[in-house]
Design a protein around this motif. Structure first.
Motif, PDB file in Angstrom:
ATOM      1  N   PRO A   1      -0.789  -8.429  -5.288  1.00  0.00           N
ATOM      2  CA  PRO A   1      -1.685  -7.412  -4.744  1.00  0.00           C
ATOM      3  C   PRO A   1      -1.003  -6.055  -4.630  1.00  0.00           C
ATOM      4  CG  PRO A   1      -1.840  -9.431  -3.483  1.00  0.00           C
ATOM      5  CD  PRO A   1      -0.694  -9.615  -4.418  1.00  0.00           C
ATOM      6  N   LYS A   2      -1.724  -5.025  -5.024  1.00  0.00           N
ATOM      7  CA  LYS A   2      -1.152  -3.681  -5.017  1.00  0.00           C
ATOM      8  C   LYS A   2      -2.246  -2.662  -4.745  1.00  0.00           C
ATOM      9  CE  LYS A   2       1.839  -2.857  -8.237  1.00  0.00           C
ATOM     10  NZ  LYS A   2       2.407  -2.572  -9.585  1.00  0.00           N
ATOM     11  N   ILE A   3      -1.961  -1.707  -3.873  1.00  0.00           N
ATOM     12  CA  ILE A   3      -2.895  -0.631  -3.550  1.00  0.00           C
ATOM     13  C   ILE A   3      -2.138   0.688  -3.584  1.00  0.00           C
ATOM     14  CG2 ILE A   3      -4.439   0.359  -1.808  1.00  0.00           C
ATOM     15  CD1 ILE A   3      -3.601  -3.305  -1.614  1.00  0.00           C
ATOM     16  N   TYR A   4      -2.650   1.630  -4.385  1.00  0.00           N
ATOM     17  CA  TYR A   4      -2.061   2.965  -4.466  1.00  0.00           C
ATOM     18  C   TYR A   4      -3.097   4.007  -4.062  1.00  0.00           C
ATOM     19  CZ  TYR A   4       2.273   1.947  -7.046  1.00  0.00           C
ATOM     20  OH  TYR A   4       3.524   1.523  -7.422  1.00  0.00           O
ATOM     21  N   VAL A   5      -2.669   5.002  -3.292  1.00  0.00           N
ATOM     22  CA  VAL A   5      -3.492   6.176  -2.992  1.00  0.00           C
ATOM     23  C   VAL A   5      -2.711   7.403  -3.454  1.00  0.00           C
ATOM     24  CG1 VAL A   5      -4.621   7.567  -1.218  1.00  0.00           C
ATOM     25  CG2 VAL A   5      -4.550   5.071  -0.984  1.00  0.00           C
ATOM     26  N   HIS A   6      -3.222   8.089  -4.482  1.00  0.00           N
ATOM     27  CA  HIS A   6      -2.579   9.309  -4.968  1.00  0.00           C
ATOM     28  C   HIS A   6      -3.311  10.488  -4.349  1.00  0.00           C
ATOM     29  CE1 HIS A   6      -0.567  12.229  -7.388  1.00  0.00           C
ATOM     30  NE2 HIS A   6       0.045  11.320  -8.125  1.00  0.00           N
ATOM     31  N   LEU A   7      -2.643  11.180  -3.425  1.00  0.00           N
ATOM     32  CA  LEU A   7      -3.289  12.215  -2.630  1.00  0.00           C
ATOM     33  C   LEU A   7      -3.634  13.455  -3.442  1.00  0.00           C
ATOM     34  CD1 LEU A   7      -0.998  11.873   0.494  1.00  0.00           C
ATOM     35  CD2 LEU A   7      -3.361  11.109   0.310  1.00  0.00           C
ATOM     36  N   ASP A   8      -2.837  13.756  -4.478  1.00  0.00           N
ATOM     37  CA  ASP A   8      -3.085  14.955  -5.278  1.00  0.00           C
ATOM     38  C   ASP A   8      -4.170  14.723  -6.327  1.00  0.00           C
ATOM     39  OD1 ASP A   8      -0.975  16.016  -3.825  1.00  0.00           O
ATOM     40  OD2 ASP A   8       0.504  15.427  -5.321  1.00  0.00           O
TER      41      ASP A   8
ATOM     42  N   LYS B   1       0.844  -1.186   0.000  1.00  0.00           N
ATOM     43  CA  LYS B   1       0.000   0.000   0.000  1.00  0.00           C
ATOM     44  C   LYS B   1       0.880   1.236   0.000  1.00  0.00           C
ATOM     45  CE  LYS B   1      -3.695  -2.277   2.579  1.00  0.00           C
ATOM     46  NZ  LYS B   1      -4.480  -2.330   3.808  1.00  0.00           N
ATOM     47  N   PHE B   2       0.605   2.142  -0.925  1.00  0.00           N
ATOM     48  CA  PHE B   2       1.421   3.331  -1.043  1.00  0.00           C
ATOM     49  C   PHE B   2       0.559   4.583  -1.073  1.00  0.00           C
ATOM     50  CE2 PHE B   2       3.753  -0.105  -3.163  1.00  0.00           C
ATOM     51  CZ  PHE B   2       4.966  -0.051  -2.495  1.00  0.00           C
ATOM     52  N   PHE B   3       0.845   5.520  -0.170  1.00  0.00           N
ATOM     53  CA  PHE B   3       0.272   6.858  -0.225  1.00  0.00           C
ATOM     54  C   PHE B   3       1.350   7.775  -0.780  1.00  0.00           C
ATOM     55  CE2 PHE B   3      -2.269   4.737   2.849  1.00  0.00           C
ATOM     56  CZ  PHE B   3      -3.469   5.419   2.999  1.00  0.00           C
ATOM     57  N   PHE B   4       1.023   8.551  -1.808  1.00  0.00           N
ATOM     58  CA  PHE B   4       2.041   9.458  -2.321  1.00  0.00           C
ATOM     59  C   PHE B   4       1.411  10.614  -3.076  1.00  0.00           C
ATOM     60  CE2 PHE B   4       1.162   6.792  -5.865  1.00  0.00           C
ATOM     61  CZ  PHE B   4       1.567   7.442  -7.017  1.00  0.00           C
ATOM     62  N   GLY B   5       2.256  11.520  -3.574  1.00  0.00           N
ATOM     63  CA  GLY B   5       1.838  12.772  -4.178  1.00  0.00           C
ATOM     64  C   GLY B   5       2.577  13.895  -3.482  1.00  0.00           C
ATOM     65  N   GLU B   6       2.361  15.115  -3.920  1.00  0.00           N
ATOM     66  CA  GLU B   6       3.056  16.245  -3.317  1.00  0.00           C
ATOM     67  C   GLU B   6       2.743  16.378  -1.829  1.00  0.00           C
ATOM     68  OE1 GLU B   6       5.414  18.225  -4.576  1.00  0.00           O
ATOM     69  OE2 GLU B   6       5.349  16.822  -6.258  1.00  0.00           O
ATOM     70  N   GLN B   7       1.567  15.918  -1.432  1.00  0.00           N
ATOM     71  CA  GLN B   7       1.164  16.072  -0.041  1.00  0.00           C
ATOM     72  C   GLN B   7       1.856  15.085   0.896  1.00  0.00           C
ATOM     73  OE1 GLN B   7      -3.070  17.221   0.691  1.00  0.00           O
ATOM     74  NE2 GLN B   7      -3.366  16.423  -1.385  1.00  0.00           N
TER      75      GLN B   7
END
Length: 399
Positions: free
Chosen positions: A110-117, A18-24
């Motif tokens: 299995p892969k989970i991405y969260v793009h905050l921007d 699980k990945f949270f990413f983006g400029e934030q």
């Protein structure tokens, strides 16, 4: 609708994917591996392309929770029913601020991405029901602190004119204890604490089915039977040790069926499944001990509680939900301590594991009565924070 059974893969949860990413990400705890940004943008774009090219999606589904709106694209009726159970579904033309692409048909790790921007949640390679639920909670756990609203991975209930919170990792008894027949359930898993009080995040329950009987778990058992009658029940991993059941909270007779603000927490319970029997049945704690327990989330994991767990082991999960609490741990603990001090909440550590005196696990009825006595006692028990903290630090050294 019909009741649905689903068997999920052992690797379905895959929290390390699980990945949270983006400029934030500057607002996140970047010391944790899941927030490593290197190479994620390119892989995210490839993954997004792969998901959007699939032709097997059902009609989009819009839903809302605590002021955040989502549009779900999924290929799987089972997961669509799960979302119907767990969240407030909104009008077809009410497109969400966040978009979820969820596909169970692609054979991949299995892969989970969260793009905050870009406000995108991508899920693939897993049939595990909880990924949408926990992905959504991860997103609101990032968004809500901006508005001084504390997301919490805990159960909540009212009892004798008091509002109570119950924190605990999987296997500590959080769902079972917060669903006591004498309580009125607010939520069994996720709530928000704001200046207006306590509010539920979900409109459904996601409970373990192991050992479920009308004698030991009457509230959950009856709710499951009602969901079965309504044909809204979703059964995950039937007959397995980690089997779970999803049903709308409206199936729970002694629960609040409409979302509203409840009063601020009078009592807070931290549950630990202490397999070594070093903590008493209940301890009153305060100050730095509260912060340390919340920031570590110490418990023991028992065999069968999670996939691949075959022996008892100590474990830590900050904020009692590390994989889906993406900001720095201190962000959440500072907010919790502030609210405890502001509203004069009592805090207790409850051992749902081994009795240090007799070397056997505390009985469910005993723990239930212990918690009720703590709630009803006009003069709270003596604060034993110093001793409890000393014991916890010794345990953490060995983790």
């Amino acid at each position: 609708m019909t009741n649905i059974s689903i068997t999920t893969s052992p690797t379905g949860r895959s929290p390390d994917k699980k990945f949270f990413f983006g400029e934030q990400t500057k607002y996140l705890d970047l010391t944790r591996p899941k927030f490593n940004k290197i190479g994620l943008e390119a892989d995210f774009n490839d993954f997004l392309t792969l998901l959007t090219q699939q032709q097997n999606y059902l009609d989009p589904m819009n839903f809302e929770t605590v002021g955040t709106n989502f549009t779900l694209h999924t290929n799987d009726e089972r997961h669509k029913q799960f979302v119907w159970n767990m969240f407030k579904v909104t009008a077809e033309d009410q497109e969400g601020d966040w978009t979820i692409y969820h596909n169970t048909s692609i054979e991949m790790e299995p892969k989970i991405y969260v793009h905050l921007d870009r406000k995108l949640l991508l899920i693939g390679g897993t049939t595990f029901l909880g990924e949408i639920k926990k992905g959504v909670f991860g997103i609101v756990s990032f968004e809500l602190p901006k508005f001084d609203r504390l997301p919490m991975h805990c159960g909540a209930f009212t009892y004798r004119k008091t509002t109570n919170l119950m924190f605990g990792l999987s296997g500590t008894g959080k769902t079972t204890l917060s669903s006591d027949p004498e309580y009125k359930l607010i939520s069994d898993d996720e709530v928000v604490w704001s200046n207006m009080g306590i509010r539920m995040v979900e409109t459904g329950c996601y409970a373990k089915s192991e050992g479920l009987t009308p004698e030991t778990h009457p509230t959950i058992f009856n709710a499951v039977e009602e969901a079965r009658r309504r044909e809204t029940l979703v059964i995950e991993n039937p007959d397995a040790a980690n089997a779970r059941l999803s049903y709308p909270i409206s199936c729970v007779e002694n629960a609040y069926h409409k979302r509203s603000n409840f009063s601020h927490a009078d009592n807070i319970f931290f549950l630990t499944m202490d397999a070594e029997g070093v903590f008493p049945a209940i301890s009153r704690i305060s100050g730095d001990t509260v912060r340390r327990f919340f920031e570590t989330g110490y418990t023991s994991v028992m065999p069968g509680t999670e996939s691949g767990v075959t022996e008892i082991k100590r474990t830590l999960s900050p904020c009692y939900g590390s994989p889906f609490m993406p900001r720095a741990v201190s962000t959440y603990s500072d907010m919790l301590i502030d609210k405890i001090e502001q509203h004069g909440s009592n805090v207790f550590l409850v051992n749902t594991g081994m009795n240090p005196e007799f070397g056997e696990r505390f009985a469910l009825d005993f723990t239930r009565n212990t918690i009720k006595q703590a709630i009803l006692t006009e003069y709270p028990m003596r604060d034993t924070s110093e001793k409890v903290l000393e014991t916890l630090e010794q345990i953490i050294e060995g983790v």
